[in-house]
Write a protein that holds these residues in place. Structure first.
Motif, PDB file in Angstrom:
ATOM      1  N   ASP A 289      -5.057  -9.589  -2.634  1.00 26.46           N
ATOM      2  CA  ASP A 289      -6.056  -9.544  -3.701  1.00 26.46           C
ATOM      3  C   ASP A 289      -6.966  -8.324  -3.529  1.00 26.46           C
ATOM      4  N   LYS A 290      -7.353  -8.032  -2.291  1.00 26.30           N
ATOM      5  CA  LYS A 290      -8.195  -6.862  -2.024  1.00 26.30           C
ATOM      6  C   LYS A 290      -7.452  -5.562  -2.308  1.00 26.30           C
ATOM      7  N   VAL A 291      -6.170  -5.493  -1.921  1.00 30.02           N
ATOM      8  CA  VAL A 291      -5.370  -4.292  -2.184  1.00 30.02           C
ATOM      9  C   VAL A 291      -5.218  -4.087  -3.689  1.00 30.02           C
TER      10      VAL A 291
ATOM     11  N   ASP B 205      -7.175  -5.172  -6.081  1.00 31.36           N
ATOM     12  CA  ASP B 205      -8.471  -4.800  -6.639  1.00 31.36           C
ATOM     13  C   ASP B 205      -8.780  -3.330  -6.380  1.00 31.36           C
ATOM     14  N   ALA B 206      -8.508  -2.872  -5.162  1.00 34.46           N
ATOM     15  CA  ALA B 206      -8.772  -1.469  -4.816  1.00 34.46           C
ATOM     16  C   ALA B 206      -7.904  -0.514  -5.624  1.00 34.46           C
ATOM     17  N   ALA B 207      -6.693  -0.959  -5.974  1.00 33.78           N
ATOM     18  CA  ALA B 207      -5.773  -0.106  -6.731  1.00 33.78           C
ATOM     19  C   ALA B 207      -5.960  -0.249  -8.236  1.00 33.78           C
ATOM     20  N   GLY B 208      -6.795  -1.183  -8.657  1.00 38.64           N
ATOM     21  CA  GLY B 208      -6.964  -1.425 -10.089  1.00 38.64           C
ATOM     22  C   GLY B 208      -5.771  -2.127 -10.704  1.00 38.64           C
TER      23      GLY B 208
ATOM     24  N   SER C 241       0.620   3.865  -3.100  1.00 34.11           N
ATOM     25  CA  SER C 241       0.204   5.256  -2.865  1.00 34.11           C
ATOM     26  C   SER C 241       1.247   6.242  -3.381  1.00 34.11           C
TER      27      SER C 241
ATOM     28  N   THR D 150      -5.812 -10.816   1.276  1.00 32.95           N
ATOM     29  CA  THR D 150      -5.599  -9.401   1.579  1.00 32.95           C
ATOM     30  C   THR D 150      -4.914  -8.691   0.408  1.00 32.95           C
TER      31      THR D 150
ATOM     32  N   ALA E 185       0.830  -1.208   0.000  1.00 34.84           N
ATOM     33  CA  ALA E 185       0.000   0.000   0.000  1.00 34.84           C
ATOM     34  C   ALA E 185       0.869   1.265   0.000  1.00 34.84           C
TER      35      ALA E 185
END
Length: 163
Positions: free
Chosen positions: A46-48, A50-53, A20, A44, A16
């Motif tokens: 995978d979620k990061v 996905d959130a970042a595209g 960022s 986890t 992350a």
């Protein structure tokens, strides 16, 4: 535009931090996509991703070549999670990509604050491509011989939390 390959070794928090730090480069039009490389499935991460595209790729030892297969662009910036490009890097990489031909193959950003674990990892790495390199995908996928890396006037530091 370039693709950023991020190798995960420290976990989602380090990932992350690196993602960022890339936001200004996305806004400037330099970074078009990101590929996250992990050694095994992780919900986890995978979620990061996905959130970042970003695209999450499971690759043995975070293989740069596996990331290159999933990349959408020809020039690839290789980073480890926890790496933070420093001020001025966007302009430097944008200029290099615009003016370099694929035959150049590779450029390298300076790395500050390299710890012992990173020195050992770099010394015993299987590939001559390492985190902080901007590399043409032909070098990773086709085994094209690259010239020695051009030293770029840009640098990367490790986030102190991830050493």
């Amino acid at each position: 535009m370039i693709t950023v390959l991020v190798r995960v070794t420290c976990g989602p928090e380090a990932l992350a931090a690196t993602l960022s730090a890339l936001v200004p480069a996305v806004a400037a039009g330099l970074v078009g996509d990101a590929v996250i490389l992990t050694e095994g499935p992780d919900e986890t991460l995978d979620k990061v991703a996905d959130a970042a595209g970003a695209t999450l790729v499971v690759a043995e030892r975070g293989s740069w070549a596996e990331g290159a297969k999933a990349a959408r662009r020809d020039w690839l910036l290789c980073l480890d999670d926890g790496d933070i490009p420093q001020e001025g890097w966007i302009r430097v990489l944008d200029r290099f990509v615009a003016l370099s031909r694929p035959e150049q193959g590779r450029a390298r950003m300076r790395r500050h604050g390299v710890g012992l674990s990173n020195l050992l990892r770099r010394a015993f790495a299987r590939s001559s491509v390492r985190a902080g390199d901007l590399v043409h995908r032909r070098v990773l996928l086709d085994g094209a011989k690259a010239r020695p890396p051009v030293r770029l006037p840009a640098s990367i530091e490790r986030d102190p939390l991830f050493g």
